[in-house]
Design a protein around this motif. Structure first.
Motif, PDB file in Angstrom:
ATOM      1  N   CYS A  13     -65.573  42.165  19.878  1.00 58.51           N
ATOM      2  CA  CYS A  13     -64.911  43.005  18.776  1.00 58.51           C
ATOM      3  C   CYS A  13     -65.997  44.096  18.441  1.00 58.51           C
ATOM      4  N   ASP A  15     -67.388  47.523  16.771  1.00 58.40           N
ATOM      5  CA  ASP A  15     -67.401  48.299  15.754  1.00 58.40           C
ATOM      6  C   ASP A  15     -68.440  49.356  15.498  1.00 58.40           C
ATOM      7  N   ALA A  51     -60.448  48.022   8.038  1.00 59.74           N
ATOM      8  CA  ALA A  51     -59.704  47.502   9.355  1.00 59.74           C
ATOM      9  C   ALA A  51     -60.352  46.780  10.151  1.00 59.74           C
ATOM     10  N   ASP A  52     -61.722  46.694   9.938  1.00 62.60           N
ATOM     11  CA  ASP A  52     -62.736  45.974  11.012  1.00 62.60           C
ATOM     12  C   ASP A  52     -62.684  44.619  10.823  1.00 62.60           C
ATOM     13  N   ASN A  54     -59.498  42.862  10.062  1.00 63.63           N
ATOM     14  CA  ASN A  54     -58.497  42.419  11.089  1.00 63.63           C
ATOM     15  C   ASN A  54     -58.831  42.220  12.368  1.00 63.63           C
ATOM     16  N   ALA A  55     -59.605  43.348  12.900  1.00 65.37           N
ATOM     17  CA  ALA A  55     -59.947  43.261  14.175  1.00 65.37           C
ATOM     18  C   ALA A  55     -60.869  42.134  14.701  1.00 65.37           C
ATOM     19  N   THR A 112     -60.453  46.308  19.446  1.00 66.09           N
ATOM     20  CA  THR A 112     -61.069  47.472  18.380  1.00 66.09           C
ATOM     21  C   THR A 112     -59.991  47.337  17.193  1.00 66.09           C
ATOM     22  N   ASP A 113     -60.430  48.297  16.138  1.00 65.90           N
ATOM     23  CA  ASP A 113     -59.661  48.367  15.149  1.00 65.90           C
ATOM     24  C   ASP A 113     -58.715  49.685  15.033  1.00 65.90           C
TER      25      ASP A 113
END
Length: 374
Positions: A13, A15, A51-52, A54-55, A112-113
């Motif tokens: 993931c 960020d 939002a990160d 959720n990713a 990714t987000d």
């Protein structure tokens, strides 16, 4: 033996703006399902709208799905820097390679987000067996986020791209200054007139490419090898000098003629009234033509000499005008003024010479080879 034969899938993931680190205080990379789950829970508690998180949950879910298909999986969270840019991409890539080297994956999946990390994907694809990319966007917001990103890119172009910023910032600054000055001194009618005149002039220049035509004409007059800074300086000096000349001539003509005044007296009064501004305008105009590139000591000395010599003539010429306009003018005053002018010209040239020598001794001026200061 089963683990050695199983496909090894690494789910990362990414960020880039390091929201995980800046908001939770955790250091990246965060590796392992349990560690990523705890970090996601901590992030969503700190900022439920981030939002990160959720990713991160999506990367855990993708890792679980691959595990159910018989993959040996590893999941991790990679962080960049809060200010973004190349350094953020470099840091994130170092963390990705560190996790990949310790796990040796046969397949890599990136989560990714949204759309902010697409720049790093080609780098990952070139160095690792990238199999898929999953972008996690909250429902009902994909078109809004895409529109926001596009708007942000165009807004950045207005401030950074030379093609647009000189019109957006330059024209905007001119309008703001003009409106501010007229607001203090003028009326709303004058403000509206100035505002729409500036807008219309800008549209006219852009529509007919007048700015390019003027630039090409100036380069033809002054030479095409002159840098933009020197070209702008020469243009401003030329415009200022010509404006002063025209203003002084108009001011002298507009005063009219006195009844019964002779032609010599009219010329003398015209000279006395206009010679100060007229000479300064002529000096500025000649100065614009005397500036050469590259700048050398001789060219700078020539420019200063032209300026001080012409301006130094003002007292004598003004006295000549007064003598012609006034029949009872005493000639000894003209004699004294002439001597004073000669002394002033001599002193001005000495000052120019001393100034050039001081600048040379302080190594402020880089004198070209073969250039002499007489």
């Amino acid at each position: 033996m089963l683990e050695e034969n199983a496909k090894r899938a690494l789910v990362i993931c990414v960020d880039l703006d390091d929201d995980v680190g800046s908001k939770t205080g955790l250091e990246t990379p965060i590796v392992g399902r349990d560690n990523v789950l705890r970090a996601a829970e901590k992030l969503v508690l700190v900022d439920p709208e981030e939002a990160d998180s959720n990713a991160m949950f999506a990367s855990i879910r993708l890792s679980d799905e691959l595990s159910q298909k018989g993959y040996l999986t590893q999941v991790g969270v990679i962080g960049g820097l809060s200010n973004g840019g190349l350094e953020a991409s470099r840091k994130a890539m170092d963390e990705i390679m560190s996790v990949a080297n310790s796990f040796n994956p046969s397949e890599v999946y990136v989560v990714t987000d949204g759309f902010g990390e697409e720049d790093i994907e080609p780098i990952i694809r070139a160095r690792l067996p990238l199999t898929g990319v999953k972008r996690v966007v909250i429902k009902q917001s994909r078109s809004i986020e895409a529109s926001y990103i596009i708007f942000g890119r165009y807004l950045k172009m207005l401030f950074s791209d030379p093609r647009f910023k000189r019109w957006f910032l330059g024209l905007g600054g001119l309008i703001i200054i003009t409106v501010a000055l007229l607001s203090y001194y003028g009326s709303s009618r004058e403000i509206n007139t100035a505002f729409w005149s500036i807008i219309g002039l800008a549209v006219l220049m852009r529509g007919f490419d007048l700015d390019r035509l003027v630039s090409a004409g100036l380069k033809h007059v002054f030479g095409g090898e002159i840098p933009p800074q020197i070209l702008i300086l020469k243009t401003l000096l030329l415009f200022t000098g010509v404006s002063l000349i025209l203003f002084s001539l108009f001011s002298g003509v507009s005063t009219g003629f006195l009844p019964g005044e002779t032609f010599i007296a009219q010329i003398g009064r015209f000279i006395a009234q206009t010679i100060d501004v007229l000479l300064f305008g002529i000096a500025i105009t000649l100065l614009s033509g005397s500036i050469k590139y590259p700048l050398t000591a001789s060219s700078i000395q020539d420019s200063l000499t032209i300026l001080v010599n012409i301006v130094s003539l003002a007292p004598m010429l003004k006295t000549l005008g007064l003598a012609a306009a006034t029949p009872s003018f005493e000639l000894k005053i003209l004699l004294y003024t002439s001597l004073l002018t000669l002394m002033l010209v001599f002193a001005a040239n000495v000052m120019v010479l001393l100034t050039m020598r001081i600048l040379q001794s302080l190594k402020i001026l880089k004198i070209s080879q073969g250039t002499k200061i007489a």
